[in-house]
Motif scaffolding. Sequence first.
Motif, short mmCIF file in Angstrom:
data_model
loop_
_atom_site.label_atom_id
_atom_site.label_comp_id
_atom_site.label_asym_id
_atom_site.label_seq_id
_atom_site.Cartn_x
_atom_site.Cartn_y
_atom_site.Cartn_z
N ILE A 83 34.10 -36.02 31.96
CA ILE A 83 34.79 -35.89 30.42
C ILE A 83 35.61 -37.31 30.16
O ILE A 83 35.48 -36.79 29.20
CB ILE A 83 36.32 -35.00 31.00
CG1 ILE A 83 35.69 -33.30 31.21
CG2 ILE A 83 37.26 -34.53 29.67
CD1 ILE A 83 36.67 -31.88 31.57
N LYS A 84 36.13 -37.37 30.91
CA LYS A 84 37.02 -39.31 31.07
C LYS A 84 36.53 -40.00 29.82
O LYS A 84 36.81 -40.29 29.19
CB LYS A 84 37.12 -39.73 32.10
CG LYS A 84 38.66 -38.71 32.48
CD LYS A 84 39.35 -38.64 33.66
CE LYS A 84 40.92 -38.76 34.34
NZ LYS A 84 41.03 -39.08 35.35
N THR A 85 34.94 -39.81 30.27
CA THR A 85 33.68 -40.88 30.04
C THR A 85 32.94 -40.27 29.09
O THR A 85 32.00 -40.66 28.44
CB THR A 85 32.58 -40.99 31.22
OG1 THR A 85 32.33 -40.24 32.42
CG2 THR A 85 33.36 -42.20 32.26
N HIS A 86 33.39 -39.51 28.48
CA HIS A 86 33.04 -38.48 27.26
C HIS A 86 31.51 -37.66 27.55
O HIS A 86 30.73 -38.58 26.34
CB HIS A 86 32.78 -39.66 26.04
CG HIS A 86 34.38 -39.76 25.45
ND1 HIS A 86 36.10 -39.48 25.48
CD2 HIS A 86 34.89 -41.18 25.74
CE1 HIS A 86 36.83 -39.29 24.97
NE2 HIS A 86 36.11 -41.10 25.79
N VAL A 87 31.25 -38.18 28.33
CA VAL A 87 29.84 -37.14 28.61
C VAL A 87 29.43 -35.89 28.46
O VAL A 87 28.79 -35.63 27.71
CB VAL A 87 29.02 -37.68 29.73
CG1 VAL A 87 28.04 -36.73 30.33
CG2 VAL A 87 29.58 -39.04 30.31
N THR A 88 29.89 -34.98 28.60
CA THR A 88 30.89 -33.90 27.77
C THR A 88 32.24 -33.72 27.59
O THR A 88 33.28 -34.83 27.89
CB THR A 88 30.49 -33.10 28.82
OG1 THR A 88 30.07 -31.27 28.14
CG2 THR A 88 31.26 -32.69 30.40
N THR A 89 32.51 -32.41 27.10
CA THR A 89 34.01 -31.55 27.17
C THR A 89 34.58 -30.81 28.00
O THR A 89 33.07 -29.91 28.06
CB THR A 89 34.33 -31.95 25.84
OG1 THR A 89 33.77 -30.29 24.95
CG2 THR A 89 34.34 -33.30 24.76
N LYS A 144 32.96 -28.24 25.83
CA LYS A 144 30.97 -27.26 26.08
C LYS A 144 30.44 -27.09 27.15
O LYS A 144 29.66 -26.60 27.10
CB LYS A 144 31.00 -29.44 25.68
CG LYS A 144 30.21 -29.97 24.14
CD LYS A 144 30.02 -31.04 24.24
CE LYS A 144 30.06 -32.03 22.83
NZ LYS A 144 29.80 -33.20 22.88
N GLY A 145 31.46 -27.70 28.34
CA GLY A 145 31.09 -26.93 29.92
C GLY A 145 30.67 -28.13 30.47
O GLY A 145 30.38 -29.38 30.20
N MET A 146 30.79 -27.67 31.64
CA MET A 146 30.15 -28.56 32.97
C MET A 146 28.34 -28.75 33.18
O MET A 146 27.78 -27.39 33.00
CB MET A 146 30.42 -28.59 34.11
CG MET A 146 32.99 -28.53 33.38
SD MET A 146 32.52 -30.88 33.50
CE MET A 146 33.36 -30.20 31.84
N PRO A 147 27.75 -29.54 33.16
CA PRO A 147 26.34 -29.71 33.68
C PRO A 147 26.55 -28.47 35.21
O PRO A 147 27.40 -29.25 35.71
CB PRO A 147 25.43 -31.02 33.52
CG PRO A 147 26.91 -31.70 33.99
CD PRO A 147 28.69 -31.31 32.92
N PRO A 148 25.99 -28.83 35.98
CA PRO A 148 24.91 -27.96 36.49
C PRO A 148 25.22 -29.44 37.86
O PRO A 148 24.80 -30.62 37.06
CB PRO A 148 24.06 -27.54 36.88
CG PRO A 148 23.31 -27.57 35.89
CD PRO A 148 23.70 -27.95 34.87
N ILE A 149 25.55 -28.73 38.85
CA ILE A 149 25.74 -29.64 40.10
C ILE A 149 24.73 -29.02 41.12
O ILE A 149 25.11 -27.83 41.62
CB ILE A 149 26.84 -29.80 40.41
CG1 ILE A 149 27.57 -30.79 39.29
CG2 ILE A 149 26.71 -31.19 41.54
CD1 ILE A 149 29.05 -31.50 40.00
N PHE A 150 23.88 -29.87 41.79
CA PHE A 150 23.12 -29.70 42.62
C PHE A 150 23.83 -30.76 44.47
O PHE A 150 23.59 -31.52 44.33
CB PHE A 150 21.93 -29.66 43.07
CG PHE A 150 20.76 -29.21 44.10
CD1 PHE A 150 21.24 -28.14 45.36
CD2 PHE A 150 19.71 -30.43 44.83
CE1 PHE A 150 20.66 -28.13 45.93
CE2 PHE A 150 19.34 -30.32 46.09
CZ PHE A 150 19.23 -28.54 46.90
N PRO A 151 24.94 -30.12 45.00
CA PRO A 151 25.62 -30.34 45.73
C PRO A 151 24.19 -30.66 47.25
O PRO A 151 24.27 -29.55 47.82
CB PRO A 151 26.83 -30.51 46.47
CG PRO A 151 26.46 -28.53 45.60
CD PRO A 151 25.43 -28.37 45.42
#
Length: 333
Positions: free
Chosen positions: A106-112, A115-122
């Motif tokens: 969010i801070k680097t403006h990749v998304t807001t 808009k929502g967060m992209p999926p993560i595979f930990p």
Amino acid sequence: MSNHHDTGYKELFSYPELVRQLIEGFAPPEVAAMMDFATLTDHSGSYITPLFGEKFEDKVWSVEVKWDGTRQRVFVYLLLEFQSTVDHRLPIRMLHYVACFYDHLIKTHVTTARKGMPPIFPVVLYNGSKRWTAREDIYRMIRPEPPGFMRVYQPHLRYYLVNESAFSEEELAQRDTPLSGIFEVEKASKDVDALQEAVQRLAARIRAHPEKARLDEVITRWLKRHLRRLGTEAEKALEQVNSLVEDNAMLAENLQTWAEKERQKGEAVGLQKGRQEGRQEGEEIGLRRGRQENARETAINLLALGLLDDHQIAQTTGLPLDEVKALRSDQPH
């Protein structure tokens, strides 16, 4: 992270080839099937502020995936665990790391947030010797389990565990990649002969890989770092080796020399131990013989006095009854 040591894995997983081998070889097949590995992009950085005041190693990659006819970028979060004991706080740590990463996006403006967060595979890569017993979903740490109407309000985050020690030699051989070769070397480190064979197989797999020049360079550095942890003699075995592929003959000779030194060292330790045990055994035999001689002399004196019968003398001296009778027959009449 307790008992942390520098394994060089963070550098290994700075290479997309090894990230791909990890996902294709050790993650669920349906995950790898969705991914377009040509789009792997490294996003690792210093965006995380750990709550735990500990050093850890992690790598973050993104990759485009396709499902239901759409393409989307997914972030693969690799947490590299190197410790001899299992960290039962890991689900909490992973939740914190993922939250910090989303905040970074969010801070680097990749998304807001809208808009929502992209999926993560930990993914947690663990190479400790202890069996992994930590919970793999933070929800499983909540005890007692809340009633049904409250469960929806509890945190949920599951990571995928890649536990090196859980894979057999046959399973690693079937994967037949440089990364599986690295895992074989890790597993064989306590046996000099097995380690020697594993290193040779690793060199052969690098030689057969299309990106052998890049992998040869980074894996050679990793192997030198790995052998350094096994002792000075192990480190010397690769001192002059700059390439597992090009210096294969030197590598084989040096590992053979090291293996022979380790065997000689083991034989010397065994011989010394045998001598110590031999001295101890000799002392014990001498003591037993001394006690037997004392018991015989006591029995002879008692027989001469003529105050006790054979059974009483046997009980007093601890000698067998037959031996007491034999001593009596030898007495002058």
